[in-house]
Design a protein around this motif. Structure first.
Motif, PDB file in Angstrom:
ATOM      1  N   ALA A 149       0.829  -1.212   0.000  1.00 26.83           N
ATOM      2  CA  ALA A 149       0.000   0.000   0.000  1.00 26.83           C
ATOM      3  C   ALA A 149       0.863   1.261   0.000  1.00 26.83           C
ATOM      4  O   ALA A 149       0.548   2.248  -0.673  1.00 26.83           O
ATOM      5  N   ILE A 150       1.941   1.243   0.746  1.00 24.89           N
ATOM      6  CA  ILE A 150       2.855   2.393   0.780  1.00 24.89           C
ATOM      7  C   ILE A 150       3.507   2.588  -0.577  1.00 24.89           C
ATOM      8  O   ILE A 150       3.660   3.720  -1.060  1.00 24.89           O
ATOM      9  N   PHE A 151       3.898   1.501  -1.220  1.00 23.97           N
ATOM     10  CA  PHE A 151       4.522   1.572  -2.542  1.00 23.97           C
ATOM     11  C   PHE A 151       3.563   2.213  -3.541  1.00 23.97           C
ATOM     12  O   PHE A 151       3.938   3.138  -4.284  1.00 23.97           O
ATOM     13  N   ARG A 152       2.346   1.718  -3.576  1.00 21.21           N
ATOM     14  CA  ARG A 152       1.359   2.245  -4.515  1.00 21.21           C
ATOM     15  C   ARG A 152       1.068   3.721  -4.229  1.00 21.21           C
ATOM     16  O   ARG A 152       0.952   4.534  -5.154  1.00 21.21           O
ATOM     17  N   GLU A 153       0.966   4.075  -2.960  1.00 14.87           N
ATOM     18  CA  GLU A 153       0.662   5.456  -2.582  1.00 14.87           C
ATOM     19  C   GLU A 153       1.744   6.413  -3.065  1.00 14.87           C
ATOM     20  O   GLU A 153       1.449   7.506  -3.565  1.00 14.87           O
ATOM     21  N   ALA A 154       3.006   6.018  -2.929  1.00 11.65           N
ATOM     22  CA  ALA A 154       4.104   6.874  -3.380  1.00 11.65           C
ATOM     23  C   ALA A 154       4.057   7.062  -4.893  1.00 11.65           C
ATOM     24  O   ALA A 154       4.279   8.169  -5.401  1.00 11.65           O
ATOM     25  N   CYS A 155       3.775   5.992  -5.615  1.00 18.88           N
ATOM     26  CA  CYS A 155       3.685   6.091  -7.080  1.00 18.88           C
ATOM     27  C   CYS A 155       2.553   7.014  -7.498  1.00 18.88           C
ATOM     28  O   CYS A 155       2.709   7.857  -8.396  1.00 18.88           O
ATOM     29  N   GLU A 156       1.411   6.871  -6.853  1.00 18.98           N
ATOM     30  CA  GLU A 156       0.259   7.707  -7.201  1.00 18.98           C
ATOM     31  C   GLU A 156       0.521   9.176  -6.886  1.00 18.98           C
ATOM     32  O   GLU A 156       0.155  10.064  -7.666  1.00 18.98           O
ATOM     33  N   LYS A 157       1.169   9.446  -5.763  1.00 19.85           N
ATOM     34  CA  LYS A 157       1.476  10.829  -5.412  1.00 19.85           C
ATOM     35  C   LYS A 157       2.491  11.427  -6.376  1.00 19.85           C
ATOM     36  O   LYS A 157       2.424  12.613  -6.723  1.00 19.85           O
ATOM     37  N   CYS A 158       3.443  10.637  -6.816  1.00 17.28           N
ATOM     38  CA  CYS A 158       4.434  11.113  -7.780  1.00 17.28           C
ATOM     39  C   CYS A 158       3.766  11.516  -9.092  1.00 17.28           C
ATOM     40  O   CYS A 158       4.070  12.563  -9.664  1.00 17.28           O
ATOM     41  N   LEU A 159       2.852  10.679  -9.563  1.00 17.32           N
ATOM     42  CA  LEU A 159       2.137  10.985 -10.800  1.00 17.32           C
ATOM     43  C   LEU A 159       1.297  12.247 -10.650  1.00 17.32           C
ATOM     44  O   LEU A 159       1.281  13.114 -11.531  1.00 17.32           O
ATOM     45  N   LYS A 160       0.608  12.372  -9.521  1.00 20.25           N
ATOM     46  CA  LYS A 160      -0.243  13.531  -9.296  1.00 20.25           C
ATOM     47  C   LYS A 160       0.570  14.820  -9.244  1.00 20.25           C
ATOM     48  O   LYS A 160       0.166  15.849  -9.810  1.00 20.25           O
ATOM     49  N   LYS A 161       1.736  14.770  -8.604  1.00 23.69           N
ATOM     50  CA  LYS A 161       2.579  15.958  -8.505  1.00 23.69           C
ATOM     51  C   LYS A 161       3.119  16.381  -9.873  1.00 23.69           C
ATOM     52  O   LYS A 161       3.387  17.552 -10.107  1.00 23.69           O
ATOM     53  N   GLY A 162       3.278  15.409 -10.768  1.00 25.75           N
ATOM     54  CA  GLY A 162       3.762  15.715 -12.106  1.00 25.75           C
ATOM     55  C   GLY A 162       2.655  16.017 -13.097  1.00 25.75           C
ATOM     56  O   GLY A 162       2.917  16.218 -14.282  1.00 25.75           O
ATOM     57  N   ASN A 163       1.395  16.016 -12.606  1.00 27.56           N
ATOM     58  CA  ASN A 163       0.221  16.258 -13.454  1.00 27.56           C
ATOM     59  C   ASN A 163       0.082  15.206 -14.555  1.00 27.56           C
ATOM     60  O   ASN A 163      -0.258  15.516 -15.695  1.00 27.56           O
ATOM     61  N   PHE A 164       0.364  13.956 -14.177  1.00 24.08           N
ATOM     62  CA  PHE A 164       0.198  12.828 -15.088  1.00 24.08           C
ATOM     63  C   PHE A 164      -0.770  11.821 -14.483  1.00 24.08           C
ATOM     64  O   PHE A 164      -0.914  11.728 -13.256  1.00 24.08           O
ATOM     65  N   SER A 165      -1.402  11.048 -15.322  1.00 25.76           N
ATOM     66  CA  SER A 165      -2.198   9.908 -14.863  1.00 25.76           C
ATOM     67  C   SER A 165      -1.445   8.631 -15.208  1.00 25.76           C
ATOM     68  O   SER A 165      -0.480   8.650 -15.989  1.00 25.76           O
ATOM     69  N   ASN A 166      -1.887   7.521 -14.656  1.00 22.31           N
ATOM     70  CA  ASN A 166      -1.215   6.248 -14.936  1.00 22.31           C
ATOM     71  C   ASN A 166      -1.279   5.893 -16.422  1.00 22.31           C
ATOM     72  O   ASN A 166      -0.378   5.251 -16.957  1.00 22.31           O
ATOM     73  N   THR A 167      -2.325   6.340 -17.123  1.00 22.98           N
ATOM     74  CA  THR A 167      -2.448   6.028 -18.546  1.00 22.98           C
ATOM     75  C   THR A 167      -1.444   6.801 -19.402  1.00 22.98           C
ATOM     76  O   THR A 167      -1.216   6.445 -20.557  1.00 22.98           O
ATOM     77  N   ASP A 168      -0.860   7.859 -18.847  1.00 24.07           N
ATOM     78  CA  ASP A 168       0.145   8.626 -19.579  1.00 24.07           C
ATOM     79  C   ASP A 168       1.519   7.957 -19.556  1.00 24.07           C
ATOM     80  O   ASP A 168       2.359   8.213 -20.422  1.00 24.07           O
ATOM     81  N   VAL A 169       1.758   7.124 -18.552  1.00 24.12           N
ATOM     82  CA  VAL A 169       3.092   6.565 -18.320  1.00 24.12           C
ATOM     83  C   VAL A 169       3.320   5.351 -19.219  1.00 24.12           C
ATOM     84  O   VAL A 169       2.482   4.451 -19.296  1.00 24.12           O
ATOM     85  N   GLN A 170       4.462   5.342 -19.889  1.00 32.61           N
ATOM     86  CA  GLN A 170       4.730   4.275 -20.860  1.00 32.61           C
ATOM     87  C   GLN A 170       5.532   3.106 -20.287  1.00 32.61           C
ATOM     88  O   GLN A 170       5.582   2.043 -20.900  1.00 32.61           O
ATOM     89  N   ALA A 171       6.142   3.302 -19.130  1.00 36.97           N
ATOM     90  CA  ALA A 171       6.878   2.199 -18.505  1.00 36.97           C
ATOM     91  C   ALA A 171       7.057   2.489 -17.022  1.00 36.97           C
ATOM     92  O   ALA A 171       7.186   3.642 -16.616  1.00 36.97           O
ATOM     93  N   MET A 172       7.032   1.423 -16.241  1.00 34.85           N
ATOM     94  CA  MET A 172       7.291   1.507 -14.807  1.00 34.85           C
ATOM     95  C   MET A 172       8.421   0.555 -14.472  1.00 34.85           C
ATOM     96  O   MET A 172       8.405  -0.615 -14.865  1.00 34.85           O
TER      97      MET A 172
END
Length: 339
Positions: free
Chosen positions: A59-82
């Motif tokens: 849960a902590i891992f997912r939360e950090a990823c989601e916050k990173c995307l939000k701070k960069g004004n991106f959604s998960n669908t914008d990201v081409q690789a993790m």
């Protein structure tokens, strides 16, 4: 075919991929430390409202990823690789997070060096035009790491003075092309696996320090630079013992690391009044410190050029039970601010 290498181990990134955003989510002990103001979220307890520590790590891992995307004004669908990983059996915290984010996933295991490994490979993807943006993340959890690598907390064993405290937390960075990034990745030096025969799983600093020295020497050899060319040289989680060994090894090779130009994330993240013995460790140690402390320093132009090197002890429960020694590895990258 263009060659983007100098020397034997170092890559040069002509496009200078940028770090577009970052986020760090940590546990209560980390939240009491000197970097508290830089974390995006300090969880209320080590379980993070989950039924197990393993679920909390996820849960902590997912939360950090989601916050990173939000701070960069991106959604998960914008990201081409993790890219990323953790210490939980077969990098499950990262894998389950990638499942929920639904991003093409390249799972990595470099132990505590994972964040540097993911950033290097992510920068290669971005600079080569293969993917952008790219999400890089690494995390760990004290309670799951103790249960997996040493003893369950319920056992109540006494920790040795050389032991380090695995950071509960995840750090995530988003890489891509930008005219005004938080920082740029300009060089990377991939480390070799170095094994000096250490078998004590409670003394990982000693196991990792020779690999850290090997990578630093390779970087300086390849680039022609010296420690004085950097505002700060930062190791991931060598802790007190490993940092002392690294400083001595570098001195023997005529490279001087001092309190003015060198720091270790494992000695920075926790409050000295907390009993963490030799310091912090874990995939989350350097990853969260990068987000909460290092990148803000670069963004504020307090540091113009930083050599960031995460270190990893490549042990497992299987190798420890079979009496194997602990190999070490360290990967370094150069972070530069906008001039």
């Amino acid at each position: 075919m263009a060659q983007h290498r100098i020397g034997k181990q170092t890559i040069v990134f002509p496009g200078k991929p940028g770090i577009l955003s970052s986020a760090a989510v940590v546990g209560p002990k980390e939240g009491r430390g000197p970097l508290a103001d830089g974390f995006d979220l300090v969880v209320n307890d080590a379980l993070f409202n989950q039924e197990s520590y393993e679920q909390a790590e996820h849960a902590i891992f997912r939360e950090a990823c989601e916050k990173c995307l939000k701070k960069g004004n991106f959604s998960n669908t914008d990201v081409q690789a993790m890219l990323g990983g953790d210490l939980l059996n077969q990098i499950m915290a990262a894998s389950l997070s990638a499942r929920e984010l639904s991003i093409p996933f390249l799972g990595l295991y470099g132990a505590c060096s994972t964040i540097a490994e993911s950033l290097i490979l992510g920068a290669i993807l971005v600079d080569g035009g293969y993917a952008a943006p790219v999400l890089c993340a690494a995390g760990s959890h004290f309670c799951t790491a103790e249960r997996q690598y040493r003893y369950p907390l319920e056992y109540g064993n006494q920790r040795t003075p050389a032991a380090q405290w695995t950071v509960t937390g995840t750090g995530a960075c988003l890489l891509g092309a930008s005219s005004n990034p938080w920082a740029r990745i300009t060089h990377a030096t991939a480390g070799r696996v170095v094994d000096m025969g250490i078998k004590d799983a409670n003394n990982m600093g000693a196991a990792m320090a020779p690999a850290a020295a090997d990578t630093l020497i390779a970087h300086f050899r390849d680039t022609g630079r010296t420690p004085q060319d950097y505002d700060q040289i930062i190791s991931g989680d060598l802790g007190r013992i490993g940092s002392e060994i690294l400083t001595e090894l570098m001195k023997k090779n005529d490279y001087l690391l001092t309190q003015d130009n060198y720091m270790d994330c494992g000695l920075k993240i926790f409050d000295p009044r907390d009993d963490v013995h030799a310091g912090g460790s874990g995939c989350g140690c350097s990853a969260t410190t990068l987000s909460a402390y290092i990148l803000p320093k670069i963004r504020k132009r307090e540091w113009k050029r930083v050599l960031f090197m995460a270190t990893g002890a490549l042990l497992s429960t299987t190798t420890s039970q079979q009496g194997e020694t602990i190999p070490g590895v360290a990967h370094a990258l150069v972070l530069e601010g906008e001039m």
